[in-house]
Motif scaffolding. Structure first.
Motif, mmCIF file in Angstrom:
data_model
loop_
_atom_site.group_PDB
_atom_site.id
_atom_site.type_symbol
_atom_site.label_atom_id
_atom_site.label_comp_id
_atom_site.label_asym_id
_atom_site.label_seq_id
_atom_site.Cartn_x
_atom_site.Cartn_y
_atom_site.Cartn_z
ATOM 1 N N ARG A 1 0.815 -1.214 0.000
ATOM 2 C CA ARG A 1 0.000 0.000 0.000
ATOM 3 C C ARG A 1 0.852 1.268 0.000
ATOM 4 N NH1 ARG A 1 -4.527 0.502 -1.835
ATOM 5 N NH2 ARG A 1 -4.912 2.243 -0.447
ATOM 6 N N LEU A 2 2.114 1.158 0.378
ATOM 7 C CA LEU A 2 2.998 2.320 0.388
ATOM 8 C C LEU A 2 3.120 2.907 -1.012
ATOM 9 C CD1 LEU A 2 4.896 3.999 2.176
ATOM 10 C CD2 LEU A 2 6.719 2.440 1.538
ATOM 11 N N LYS A 3 3.106 2.035 -1.999
ATOM 12 C CA LYS A 3 3.223 2.497 -3.383
ATOM 13 C C LYS A 3 1.943 3.201 -3.838
ATOM 14 C CE LYS A 3 4.413 0.848 -7.955
ATOM 15 N NZ LYS A 3 4.729 -0.300 -8.793
ATOM 16 N N HIS A 4 0.787 2.753 -3.330
ATOM 17 C CA HIS A 4 -0.498 3.284 -3.776
ATOM 18 C C HIS A 4 -1.201 4.082 -2.679
ATOM 19 C CE1 HIS A 4 -0.029 0.631 -7.177
ATOM 20 N NE2 HIS A 4 0.153 -0.382 -6.360
ATOM 21 N N ARG A 5 -0.452 4.807 -1.874
ATOM 22 C CA ARG A 5 -1.064 5.519 -0.755
ATOM 23 C C ARG A 5 -1.730 6.817 -1.174
ATOM 24 N NH1 ARG A 5 3.354 9.162 1.043
ATOM 25 N NH2 ARG A 5 5.151 8.312 0.030
ATOM 26 N N GLY A 6 -1.480 7.257 -2.359
ATOM 27 C CA GLY A 6 -2.135 8.460 -2.859
ATOM 28 C C GLY A 6 -1.645 9.724 -2.185
ATOM 29 N N ASN A 7 -2.578 10.483 -1.623
ATOM 30 C CA ASN A 7 -2.270 11.787 -1.057
ATOM 31 C C ASN A 7 -1.899 11.712 0.432
ATOM 32 O OD1 ASN A 7 -1.939 14.497 -1.271
ATOM 33 N ND2 ASN A 7 -4.116 15.008 -1.169
ATOM 34 N N MET A 8 -1.876 10.515 1.020
ATOM 35 C CA MET A 8 -1.614 10.370 2.448
ATOM 36 C C MET A 8 -0.130 10.605 2.753
ATOM 37 S SD MET A 8 -2.240 7.074 4.933
ATOM 38 C CE MET A 8 -3.940 6.898 4.499
ATOM 39 N N LYS A 9 0.145 11.284 3.864
ATOM 40 C CA LYS A 9 1.528 11.516 4.262
ATOM 41 C C LYS A 9 2.187 10.208 4.665
ATOM 42 C CE LYS A 9 1.369 16.224 5.974
ATOM 43 N NZ LYS A 9 1.633 17.072 7.138
ATOM 44 N N MET A 10 3.493 10.165 4.470
ATOM 45 C CA MET A 10 4.252 8.960 4.807
ATOM 46 C C MET A 10 4.157 8.644 6.295
ATOM 47 S SD MET A 10 6.428 6.525 3.990
ATOM 48 C CE MET A 10 7.540 6.818 2.665
ATOM 49 N N SER A 11 4.280 9.631 7.157
ATOM 50 C CA SER A 11 4.260 9.378 8.598
ATOM 51 C C SER A 11 2.905 8.829 9.043
ATOM 52 C CB SER A 11 4.585 10.651 9.376
ATOM 53 O OG SER A 11 3.621 11.649 9.107
ATOM 54 N N LEU A 12 1.829 9.325 8.490
ATOM 55 C CA LEU A 12 0.497 8.836 8.841
ATOM 56 C C LEU A 12 0.313 7.388 8.378
ATOM 57 C CD1 LEU A 12 -2.171 9.653 10.120
ATOM 58 C CD2 LEU A 12 -2.938 10.382 7.874
ATOM 59 N N HIS A 13 0.808 7.098 7.197
ATOM 60 C CA HIS A 13 0.730 5.726 6.685
ATOM 61 C C HIS A 13 1.507 4.772 7.587
ATOM 62 C CE1 HIS A 13 0.619 2.437 3.844
ATOM 63 N NE2 HIS A 13 1.933 2.334 3.966
ATOM 64 N N LEU A 14 2.711 5.155 7.999
ATOM 65 C CA LEU A 14 3.526 4.303 8.854
ATOM 66 C C LEU A 14 2.896 4.113 10.233
ATOM 67 C CD1 LEU A 14 7.104 5.537 7.916
ATOM 68 C CD2 LEU A 14 5.954 3.438 7.201
ATOM 69 N N ILE A 15 2.282 5.144 10.763
ATOM 70 C CA ILE A 15 1.605 5.029 12.059
ATOM 71 C C ILE A 15 0.445 4.049 11.960
ATOM 72 C CG2 ILE A 15 0.138 6.285 13.699
ATOM 73 C CD1 ILE A 15 1.993 8.696 13.280
ATOM 74 N N HIS A 16 -0.339 4.129 10.887
ATOM 75 C CA HIS A 16 -1.462 3.204 10.707
ATOM 76 C C HIS A 16 -0.975 1.761 10.592
ATOM 77 C CE1 HIS A 16 -4.386 6.461 9.002
ATOM 78 N NE2 HIS A 16 -4.209 6.555 10.312
ATOM 79 N N MET A 17 0.086 1.543 9.853
ATOM 80 C CA MET A 17 0.609 0.194 9.701
ATOM 81 C C MET A 17 1.176 -0.336 11.014
ATOM 82 S SD MET A 17 -0.035 -0.928 6.750
ATOM 83 C CE MET A 17 -1.551 -0.020 6.764
#
Length: 95
Positions: free
Chosen positions: A49-65
Motif C-alpha cells: 500500500r505504500l506504493k499506492h497511498r495516494g495523497n496520504m503523508k508517509m508518517s500517517l501511513h507508517l503510524i497506521h501500519m
C-alpha cells in the motif's frame, strides 16, 4: 572451550534440532506463530500500500501500519493466553 563444554553442546545439538524445537514451541503456544505470521502479513500489505497511498503523508501511513501490526500481535497473544487458561483450568483432568 574445554572438552567438557564441547561435549555438552554437541550432545545438546544432536538431541534437539532447530526444527524440532520450533515444532515443540508451536505445539506449546500455537498463537505466537499466528501473531508472527499476522505481523508479517500486515507489514507486507503496508509495503504494498505504500506504493499506492495516494495523497496520504508517509508518517500517517507508517503510524497506521504500526498500529495494525501491533494490534494483530496483541490480539493473537491475548487469544493464546485465553486458550492456555482454558486448556489448563477447564480441560484439566480430574485428579
Amino acid at each position: 572451550m574445554s572438552s567438557d563444554q564441547e561435549s555438552i553442546f554437541s550432545e545438546y545439538e544432536t538431541e534437539t534440532s532447530q526444527t524440532s524445537k520450533l515444532l515443540r514451541k508451536f505445539k506449546e503456544t500455537p498463537f505466537v506463530p499466528i501473531g508472527m505470521a499476522g505481523f508479517a502479513m500486515v507489514v507486507g500489505y503496508g509495503l504494498y500500500r505504500l506504493k499506492h497511498r495516494g495523497n496520504m503523508k508517509m508518517s500517517l501511513h507508517l503510524i497506521h501500519m504500526r498500529v495494525a501490526a501491533q494490534g494483530f500481535v496483541v490480539g493473537a497473544i491475548t487469544c493464546g493466553v485465553l486458550y492456555s487458561m482454558f486448556r489448563d483450568y477447564m480441560w484439566k483432568p480430574k485428579e
